[in-house]
Design a protein around this motif. Structure first.
Motif, PDB file in Angstrom:
ATOM      1  N   GLN A  72     -14.891  56.018  38.950  1.00 58.94           N
ATOM      2  CA  GLN A  72     -14.204  56.468  40.190  1.00 58.94           C
ATOM      3  C   GLN A  72     -14.128  57.757  41.195  1.00 58.94           C
ATOM      4  OE1 GLN A  72     -16.849  53.641  41.354  1.00 58.94           O
ATOM      5  NE2 GLN A  72     -15.659  53.346  42.825  1.00 58.94           N
ATOM      6  N   LEU A  73     -12.929  57.879  39.951  1.00 56.52           N
ATOM      7  CA  LEU A  73     -12.323  59.446  39.704  1.00 56.52           C
ATOM      8  C   LEU A  73     -12.670  60.394  39.594  1.00 56.52           C
ATOM      9  CD1 LEU A  73      -9.245  59.550  36.891  1.00 56.52           C
ATOM     10  CD2 LEU A  73      -9.316  59.081  39.932  1.00 56.52           C
ATOM     11  N   LEU A  74     -14.338  60.165  38.821  1.00 58.08           N
ATOM     12  CA  LEU A  74     -15.670  61.547  39.058  1.00 58.08           C
ATOM     13  C   LEU A  74     -16.108  61.472  40.513  1.00 58.08           C
ATOM     14  CD1 LEU A  74     -16.273  61.004  35.466  1.00 58.08           C
ATOM     15  CD2 LEU A  74     -15.552  62.587  35.816  1.00 58.08           C
ATOM     16  N   LYS A  75     -16.007  60.273  41.638  1.00 57.54           N
ATOM     17  CA  LYS A  75     -16.520  60.310  42.769  1.00 57.54           C
ATOM     18  C   LYS A  75     -15.683  60.930  43.283  1.00 57.54           C
ATOM     19  CE  LYS A  75     -18.172  55.870  42.174  1.00 57.54           C
ATOM     20  NZ  LYS A  75     -18.367  54.782  41.724  1.00 57.54           N
ATOM     21  N   PHE A  76     -14.474  60.824  43.132  1.00 55.59           N
ATOM     22  CA  PHE A  76     -13.749  60.754  44.912  1.00 55.59           C
ATOM     23  C   PHE A  76     -14.026  62.637  44.857  1.00 55.59           C
ATOM     24  CE2 PHE A  76      -9.480  63.091  45.702  1.00 55.59           C
ATOM     25  CZ  PHE A  76      -9.563  62.040  47.126  1.00 55.59           C
ATOM     26  N   GLN A  77     -14.292  63.126  46.062  1.00 53.75           N
ATOM     27  CA  GLN A  77     -14.798  64.461  46.440  1.00 53.75           C
ATOM     28  C   GLN A  77     -13.806  64.822  48.163  1.00 53.75           C
ATOM     29  OE1 GLN A  77     -18.581  63.478  47.275  1.00 53.75           O
ATOM     30  NE2 GLN A  77     -18.551  64.009  49.141  1.00 53.75           N
ATOM     31  N   ILE A  78     -13.797  66.466  48.192  1.00 53.49           N
ATOM     32  CA  ILE A  78     -13.065  67.101  49.919  1.00 53.49           C
ATOM     33  C   ILE A  78     -13.971  67.612  49.611  1.00 53.49           C
ATOM     34  CG2 ILE A  78     -11.772  66.998  51.006  1.00 53.49           C
ATOM     35  CD1 ILE A  78      -9.188  65.940  48.533  1.00 53.49           C
ATOM     36  N   PRO A  79     -14.941  67.336  51.212  1.00 51.43           N
ATOM     37  CA  PRO A  79     -14.758  66.414  51.761  1.00 51.43           C
ATOM     38  C   PRO A  79     -15.496  65.094  52.003  1.00 51.43           C
ATOM     39  CG  PRO A  79     -16.431  68.527  52.749  1.00 51.43           C
ATOM     40  CD  PRO A  79     -15.763  68.677  51.397  1.00 51.43           C
ATOM     41  N   LEU A 121     -19.820  55.408  46.509  1.00 49.34           N
ATOM     42  CA  LEU A 121     -18.415  55.085  45.676  1.00 49.34           C
ATOM     43  C   LEU A 121     -18.013  53.354  45.470  1.00 49.34           C
ATOM     44  CD1 LEU A 121     -15.440  56.760  46.145  1.00 49.34           C
ATOM     45  CD2 LEU A 121     -15.098  55.930  48.061  1.00 49.34           C
ATOM     46  N   GLY A 122     -19.088  52.161  46.033  1.00 54.62           N
ATOM     47  CA  GLY A 122     -18.591  51.956  45.622  1.00 54.62           C
ATOM     48  C   GLY A 122     -19.323  50.693  44.748  1.00 54.62           C
ATOM     49  N   ALA A 135     -17.092  48.157  42.536  1.00 51.81           N
ATOM     50  CA  ALA A 135     -16.089  48.919  41.439  1.00 51.81           C
ATOM     51  C   ALA A 135     -15.098  47.930  41.739  1.00 51.81           C
ATOM     52  CB  ALA A 135     -16.305  50.131  42.479  1.00 51.81           C
ATOM     53  N   GLY A 136     -14.250  46.963  42.597  1.00 50.62           N
ATOM     54  CA  GLY A 136     -13.232  46.745  42.859  1.00 50.62           C
ATOM     55  C   GLY A 136     -12.792  45.251  41.981  1.00 50.62           C
ATOM     56  N   LYS A 137     -13.936  45.000  41.728  1.00 49.92           N
ATOM     57  CA  LYS A 137     -14.244  43.590  41.716  1.00 49.92           C
ATOM     58  C   LYS A 137     -14.031  43.818  40.123  1.00 49.92           C
ATOM     59  CE  LYS A 137     -16.975  41.165  45.185  1.00 49.92           C
ATOM     60  NZ  LYS A 137     -18.878  41.254  44.969  1.00 49.92           N
ATOM     61  N   SER A 138     -14.985  44.676  39.358  1.00 47.56           N
ATOM     62  CA  SER A 138     -15.012  45.724  37.966  1.00 47.56           C
ATOM     63  C   SER A 138     -14.067  45.493  37.058  1.00 47.56           C
ATOM     64  CB  SER A 138     -16.328  46.452  37.760  1.00 47.56           C
ATOM     65  OG  SER A 138     -15.967  47.217  36.426  1.00 47.56           O
ATOM     66  N   LEU A 139     -13.000  46.375  38.746  1.00 44.18           N
ATOM     67  CA  LEU A 139     -11.833  47.175  37.772  1.00 44.18           C
ATOM     68  C   LEU A 139     -10.356  46.223  37.211  1.00 44.18           C
ATOM     69  CD1 LEU A 139      -9.511  49.643  37.587  1.00 44.18           C
ATOM     70  CD2 LEU A 139      -8.745  49.288  39.810  1.00 44.18           C
ATOM     71  N   PHE A 150     -12.306  50.882  45.734  1.00 43.36           N
ATOM     72  CA  PHE A 150     -12.119  49.973  45.145  1.00 43.36           C
ATOM     73  C   PHE A 150     -12.500  48.708  46.021  1.00 43.36           C
ATOM     74  CE2 PHE A 150     -10.076  52.463  41.385  1.00 43.36           C
ATOM     75  CZ  PHE A 150     -10.807  51.898  40.660  1.00 43.36           C
ATOM     76  N   VAL A 151     -11.344  48.981  47.320  1.00 43.59           N
ATOM     77  CA  VAL A 151     -11.387  47.852  48.394  1.00 43.59           C
ATOM     78  C   VAL A 151     -12.072  48.882  49.992  1.00 43.59           C
ATOM     79  CG1 VAL A 151      -9.274  46.703  47.805  1.00 43.59           C
ATOM     80  CG2 VAL A 151      -9.622  48.744  49.606  1.00 43.59           C
ATOM     81  N   LEU A 152     -12.651  47.790  50.718  1.00 43.24           N
ATOM     82  CA  LEU A 152     -13.283  48.074  51.694  1.00 43.24           C
ATOM     83  C   LEU A 152     -12.240  47.488  53.218  1.00 43.24           C
ATOM     84  CD1 LEU A 152     -17.155  48.233  51.584  1.00 43.24           C
ATOM     85  CD2 LEU A 152     -15.654  49.988  51.720  1.00 43.24           C
TER      86      LEU A 152
END
Length: 559
Positions: free
Chosen positions: A110-117, A293-294, A93-97, A81-83
């Motif tokens: 955004q949750l579906l894109k969150f990944q590790i590593p 991500l954004g 994505a942050g503006k959309s939120l 959401f932020v850089l």
């Protein structure tokens, strides 16, 4: 700069605990700090601004720069959401939120894109072998099993550090369920030892090497080590549930403490599981990862298909006039409006049943379950149930500031910039504040915000207003604070503040009296209760005498 992950279980963002809380904070960050460097100076300035906002309940006094990083560097940055580098700015994505009418799809993407590593999160040598999109796989786990209990998510779901172990985790949960049915032990005992055994396996290397010290304690015993890890797992699982709930796809049974896919969202979930790659992407390419991500349009969801979108709109309102030539953005706006209208209609139907006293038994039973801690989220359920109680109690216009899902179920508690519940009785108003906290923490968390919310409400309403404060138990510091505000003319709080604290058992008795009465209590009787408080505060020798008088009055409020 990438964050090094030492975790042996799935890493979940836990700050803020409730995802909706980040919305006003990143909005504040954007308005005041876009284009500036994110360093100690701006972090301290951000916290100074944040402390003056109505939506902020913390303090951030000890280390304001750290507090700022804790709020922004975690979920807002990790979820794209932020850089913060090289300078502060919101992503698309942050503006959309911030701008979206309904936030569910924004959180979901955004949750579906969150990944590790990822370039943001790099596992250390101590960590598990991560290769996973955690929220995607937990969603798959819920779908595959039909229901997933909180304990199963905590003990087994958080071991899904590599999506290729998915079937192994499913098998573990199925075995747990079989063993649970076969055991003669009480569930609490059975779960405890099962959890400890799993932890011993997860951390067997650390235990064998004697690396059992934790940040929370200098006592480096295996028992204390495992207790700390169990507590951490609970916090991660709790955050995971709250963030998944924000997507609008998942329902939670507060009594059964279990997650399931909403039947109306089954097709959406199947589309996600069938089309979104399980493989982490751009692991070593920070620039591409940040762009991905954004991006507010990725990944593609079922509603991004115009045909599906038109079908959903028609399903909500067969009479609506729509053209296939309309752009998808406008069609989504129409669907959002229809879903909001449907939710409002559902809630209005609930209100009519509550006002007719048809929900009385369920309301009192829910309070009983909250008091026994037999519900998943006591704070949310208490706020929702007190709203139901106030709606039933009398004839005012009672509005809950908590967030409801599309089907009228409570999703998250009120944001910090407003009272939990506001009541309009035409000639006067009332705020209702609710908390599960107790002891000194109750005073520290609630004392000042309650007064501030009442002041804000009085200013907006332009007429007399009071406040009712409800908690399972009332802390003596809160009693003293609210008693003092009766007699202090503080301009910051809009003059004298009439705030009456009541323990939950007394509030339940007020509901019982209302139910048994041969008439619907009138707004004047509510006002008389708070005017009595003003008079009692003037003539009482101290706060305890005033509080005892108010308890007695509440127990006989219709007499």
């Amino acid at each position: 700069m990438a964050k090094s992950i030492d975790s042996k279980i799935v890493f979940i963002t836990t700050s803020p605990r409730t995802p909706e809380k980040m919305i006003p904070e990143i909005d504040l960050l954007s308005k005041h700090f876009t284009g500036k460097k994110w360093n100690s100076e701006t972090q301290i300035l951000f916290m100074e601004l944040l402390r003056n906002e109505n939506f902020f309940n913390g303090s951030g006094n000890n280390d304001p720069a750290f507090s700022a990083r804790d709020r922004i560097n975690r979920a807002p940055k990790a979820l794209g959401f932020v850089l913060l580098e090289p300078k502060i700015k919101l992503t698309d994505a942050g503006k959309s939120l911030i701008s979206a009418k309904r936030k569910e799809d924004v959180f979901l993407r955004q949750l579906l894109k969150f990944q590790i590593p990822s370039p943001y999160h790099t596992p250390s040598e101590k960590a598990a072998s991560f290769y996973v999109k955690p929220y995607l796989e937990i969603l798959r786990l819920i779908y595959t099993l039909g229901t997933l209990k909180f304990d199963e998510l905590m003990i087994f779901g958080l071991q899904l550090t590599d999506y290729r172990n998915f079937d192994k985790i499913v098998k573990k949960i199925e075995t747990f369920r079989i063993e649970r049915e076969k055991t003669s032990k009480k569930y609490r005992e059975f779960k405890y030892y099962y959890h400890i055994n799993e932890l011993q396996e997860i951390y067997k290397s650390e235990i064998a090497k004697g690396n059992t010290a934790t940040r929370e304690s200098r006592i480096a015993t295996v028992k204390k080590f495992l207790q700390t890890k169990a507590s951490n797992m609970h916090d991660y699982a709790d955050a995971c549930v709250r963030y998944l709930r924000a997507t609008g796809l998942v329902s939670i049974s507060h009594i059964g403490r279990s997650l399931s896919i909403l039947p109306e969202k089954k097709n959406d979930v199947e589309f996600i599981l069938n089309t979104i790659s399980r493989e982490p992407v751009f692991i070593d390419d920070k620039e591409k990862y940040i762009d991905y991500l954004g991006n507010a349009l990725l990944p593609k969801l079922l509603d991004d298909d115009k045909t599906v979108l038109l079908q959903k709109i028609k399903a909500e309102n067969p009479e609506i006039q729509i053209s296939e030539a309309e752009p998808i953005s406008e069609l989504k706006e129409k669907l959002d409006d229809l879903l909001i209208l449907k939710k409002d209609t559902i809630i209005q139907t609930q209100i009519e049943k509550i006002k007719a006293y048809k929900e009385y038994d369920d309301i009192q039973n829910t309070f009983m379950l909250i008091e026994k801690n037999d519900v998943y989220d006591p704070s949310l359920l208490l706020e929702w149930n007190v709203w139901r109680g106030m709606t039933m109690l009398d004839g005012g216009n009672i509005h809950a500031n908590l967030k409801f899902d599309d089907f009228g179920k409570p999703m998250s508690t009120a944001q910090g910039n407003m009272a939990d519940i506001v009541c309009d009785y035409d000639t006067f108003g009332l705020t209702v504040e609710v908390t599960m906290s107790s002891g000194q923490k109750q005073y520290e968390m609630e004392g000042e915000p309650v007064s501030r919310h009442l002041a804000k409400f009085k200013k907006e309403l332009g007429k007399d207003a009071y406040c009712l404060f409800v908690a399972p138990t009332i802390n003596e510091a809160c009693i003293a604070h609210f008693y003092g505000l009766h007699n202090l003319n503080i301009s910051y709080y809009g003059g004298k503040s009439v705030i009456v604290p009541l323990p939950l058992n007394v509030f339940k008795k007020m509901l019982e009296d209302s139910f048994k009465a041969s008439y619907i209590p009138r707004p004047e009787q509510v006002k008389d209760f708070f005017e009595y408080s003003k008079a009692a505060a003037k003539k009482s020798k101290n706060e305890q005498e005033w509080y005892n008088a108010m308890l007695e009055k509440a127990l006989n409020w219709l007499s």
